[in-house]
Scaffold this motif. Structure first.
Motif, PDB file in Angstrom:
ATOM      1  N   LYS A  55      -9.207 -13.275 -21.911  1.00 31.16           N
ATOM      2  CA  LYS A  55      -8.334 -12.139 -22.508  1.00 31.16           C
ATOM      3  C   LYS A  55      -8.734 -10.883 -22.157  1.00 31.16           C
ATOM      4  O   LYS A  55     -10.031 -10.699 -22.371  1.00 31.16           O
ATOM      5  CB  LYS A  55      -7.555 -12.207 -23.634  1.00 31.16           C
ATOM      6  CG  LYS A  55      -6.876 -11.160 -24.005  1.00 31.16           C
ATOM      7  CD  LYS A  55      -6.096 -11.368 -25.578  1.00 31.16           C
ATOM      8  CE  LYS A  55      -7.474 -10.971 -26.705  1.00 31.16           C
ATOM      9  NZ  LYS A  55      -6.696 -10.963 -28.099  1.00 31.16           N
ATOM     10  N   VAL A  56      -8.049 -10.253 -21.271  1.00 30.51           N
ATOM     11  CA  VAL A  56      -8.539  -8.769 -20.888  1.00 30.51           C
ATOM     12  C   VAL A  56      -7.560  -7.842 -21.494  1.00 30.51           C
ATOM     13  O   VAL A  56      -6.156  -8.038 -21.245  1.00 30.51           O
ATOM     14  CB  VAL A  56      -8.733  -8.586 -19.544  1.00 30.51           C
ATOM     15  CG1 VAL A  56      -9.745  -9.300 -18.845  1.00 30.51           C
ATOM     16  CG2 VAL A  56      -7.268  -8.672 -18.755  1.00 30.51           C
ATOM     17  N   TYR A  57      -8.000  -6.602 -21.963  1.00 27.06           N
ATOM     18  CA  TYR A  57      -6.841  -5.657 -22.500  1.00 27.06           C
ATOM     19  C   TYR A  57      -7.613  -4.531 -22.449  1.00 27.06           C
ATOM     20  O   TYR A  57      -8.852  -3.992 -22.458  1.00 27.06           O
ATOM     21  CB  TYR A  57      -6.483  -6.149 -24.066  1.00 27.06           C
ATOM     22  CG  TYR A  57      -7.539  -6.029 -24.938  1.00 27.06           C
ATOM     23  CD1 TYR A  57      -8.098  -5.212 -25.653  1.00 27.06           C
ATOM     24  CD2 TYR A  57      -8.501  -7.407 -25.146  1.00 27.06           C
ATOM     25  CE1 TYR A  57      -9.144  -5.026 -26.533  1.00 27.06           C
ATOM     26  CE2 TYR A  57      -9.705  -7.639 -25.948  1.00 27.06           C
ATOM     27  CZ  TYR A  57      -9.807  -6.419 -26.791  1.00 27.06           C
ATOM     28  OH  TYR A  57     -10.799  -6.330 -27.693  1.00 27.06           O
ATOM     29  N   TYR A  58      -6.475  -3.320 -22.691  1.00 26.75           N
ATOM     30  CA  TYR A  58      -6.920  -2.109 -22.822  1.00 26.75           C
ATOM     31  C   TYR A  58      -6.152  -1.298 -23.781  1.00 26.75           C
ATOM     32  O   TYR A  58      -4.993  -1.526 -24.070  1.00 26.75           O
ATOM     33  CB  TYR A  58      -7.219  -1.149 -21.270  1.00 26.75           C
ATOM     34  CG  TYR A  58      -6.033  -0.908 -20.898  1.00 26.75           C
ATOM     35  CD1 TYR A  58      -5.306   0.168 -20.995  1.00 26.75           C
ATOM     36  CD2 TYR A  58      -5.263  -1.941 -20.092  1.00 26.75           C
ATOM     37  CE1 TYR A  58      -4.279   0.732 -20.230  1.00 26.75           C
ATOM     38  CE2 TYR A  58      -4.074  -1.635 -19.273  1.00 26.75           C
ATOM     39  CZ  TYR A  58      -3.606  -0.375 -19.472  1.00 26.75           C
ATOM     40  OH  TYR A  58      -2.237  -0.247 -18.832  1.00 26.75           O
ATOM     41  N   GLU A  59      -6.485   0.037 -24.469  1.00 24.69           N
ATOM     42  CA  GLU A  59      -5.692   0.703 -25.331  1.00 24.69           C
ATOM     43  C   GLU A  59      -4.883   1.572 -24.494  1.00 24.69           C
ATOM     44  O   GLU A  59      -5.356   2.694 -23.762  1.00 24.69           O
ATOM     45  CB  GLU A  59      -6.485   1.530 -26.332  1.00 24.69           C
ATOM     46  CG  GLU A  59      -5.538   2.093 -27.175  1.00 24.69           C
ATOM     47  CD  GLU A  59      -5.119   1.074 -28.178  1.00 24.69           C
ATOM     48  OE1 GLU A  59      -4.038   1.464 -28.885  1.00 24.69           O
ATOM     49  OE2 GLU A  59      -5.604   0.248 -28.450  1.00 24.69           O
ATOM     50  N   GLN A  60      -3.661   1.362 -24.371  1.00 26.58           N
ATOM     51  CA  GLN A  60      -2.535   2.338 -23.563  1.00 26.58           C
ATOM     52  C   GLN A  60      -2.034   3.450 -24.348  1.00 26.58           C
ATOM     53  O   GLN A  60      -1.685   3.083 -25.493  1.00 26.58           O
ATOM     54  CB  GLN A  60      -1.433   1.488 -22.993  1.00 26.58           C
ATOM     55  CG  GLN A  60      -0.619   2.374 -21.741  1.00 26.58           C
ATOM     56  CD  GLN A  60       0.406   1.417 -21.483  1.00 26.58           C
ATOM     57  OE1 GLN A  60       1.143   0.872 -22.214  1.00 26.58           O
ATOM     58  NE2 GLN A  60       0.871   1.619 -20.137  1.00 26.58           N
ATOM     59  N   SER A  61      -2.254   4.699 -23.897  1.00 26.54           N
ATOM     60  CA  SER A  61      -1.894   5.723 -24.586  1.00 26.54           C
ATOM     61  C   SER A  61      -0.296   5.536 -24.768  1.00 26.54           C
ATOM     62  O   SER A  61       0.541   5.038 -23.913  1.00 26.54           O
ATOM     63  CB  SER A  61      -1.874   7.247 -23.713  1.00 26.54           C
ATOM     64  OG  SER A  61      -1.219   8.148 -24.197  1.00 26.54           O
ATOM     65  N   ASP A  62       0.422   6.224 -25.801  1.00 27.37           N
ATOM     66  CA  ASP A  62       1.742   5.884 -26.252  1.00 27.37           C
ATOM     67  C   ASP A  62       2.646   6.694 -25.118  1.00 27.37           C
ATOM     68  O   ASP A  62       3.967   6.550 -25.150  1.00 27.37           O
ATOM     69  CB  ASP A  62       2.056   6.511 -27.597  1.00 27.37           C
ATOM     70  CG  ASP A  62       1.414   5.385 -28.617  1.00 27.37           C
ATOM     71  OD1 ASP A  62       1.214   4.321 -28.223  1.00 27.37           O
ATOM     72  OD2 ASP A  62       1.351   5.780 -29.732  1.00 27.37           O
TER      73      ASP A  62
END
Length: 279
Positions: A55-62
């Motif tokens: 699983k890969v992920y990142y915090e995306q700005s709102d």
């Protein structure tokens, strides 16, 4: 907002590569890789075994979706390769648009196009959330120029209200511009402001503190020399009443009985008359 992608492959490297491609993250995103399952080889190459799971992920700005939305509108207006900077201060979010094209297409007549983009972006950002954000979109230095113009307008209008004592209503404005007018009026003594109307027709009204003077205007306090009736005494009410009184007094005097004047009464004015010697 967390954005993620999960993929499986024979090896962890292959699964990671596939997940990143599926994630389609921005080049500057801080991607985190999490191995959910190690690969297990098959027994004798035929039985059992399991692939690697990553699983890969990142915090995306709102506000990434807001930037994408603004970009889509600008592309529709023919703006090529716009740059959008974001400045976040608490619940205030400001987007600054920079582009090589003429800003006129983005601003529109009296800022109507820019205001429309700002309104639609506000809906996109605040959809499905209780944490309301105040959105402001600027291009070039339009907002700064517009603020100076509005502050000058508020100051001039307040001067007219104080001079003539009458309420002054401004043209309809959006909430951002009305806030500038109200803030400016609060800095000026003797006047106050409030908003009337609904939605796009909502406008600011500037009034004297305590209401209008003499019902919205001043009484005529000019001296008598400027009064049209003052130069003609016969048109004055007091002149007519005094003239009638004089006529009545003259009539009463003419009807009084006449008393003959005696010689004795006139003696004080003249010497005593000697009839005998008056020949």
């Amino acid at each position: 907002m967390l954005k993620e992608a999960i993929c499986t492959a024979d090896t962890i490297e292959e699964a990671t590569k596939a997940a990143i491609e599926k994630l389609d993250a921005p080049y500057d995103a801080d991607i985190i890789v999490e191995v959910m399952q190690e690969p297990v080889k098959k027994t004798l190459g035929l039985f059992g075994g399991s692939p690697a799971k990553v699983k890969v992920y990142y915090e995306q700005s709102d506000f990434v979706k807001a930037i994408d939305y603004i970009n889509s509108i600008l592309n529709g207006l023919g703006i090529k390769d716009p740059q959008i900077d974001t400045n976040i201060e608490g619940n205030d979010v400001k987007f600054e648009i920079k582009c090589s094209n003429d800003y006129g297409a983005v601003i529109g007549r009296r800022g109507e196009t820019l205001d429309a983009i700002q309104y639609l972006t506000r809906l996109v950002v605040n959809r499905g959330t209780e944490d309301y954000k105040r959105i402001s979109i600027n291009v070039g230095d339009y907002r700064q120029k517009r603020e100076r113009t509005l502050r000058d307008l508020a100051t001039r209008t307040a001067g007219k209200v104080k001079k003539y004592g009458r309420n002054q209503s401004l043209d309809p404005m959006n909430p951002y511009e009305r806030r500038i007018i109200h803030t400016t009026i609060q800095e000026i003594g003797g006047v106050e402001s409030h908003s009337v109307g609904t939605e796009s027709s909502r406008r600011v009204v500037i009034t004297l503190v305590g209401g209008q003077k003499n019902g919205g205007g001043y009484k005529d306090q000019r001296p008598d020399r400027y009064n049209k009736t003052s130069n003609n005494p016969s048109k004055r009410p007091d002149y007519r009443s005094s003239q009638a009184t004089e006529k009545i007094q003259a009539t009463e005097k003419s009807h009084k009985p006449h008393t003959p004047r005696s010689d004795a009464a006139s003696a004080s004015l003249y010497e005593k008359i000697d009839i005998k010697n008056d020949k």
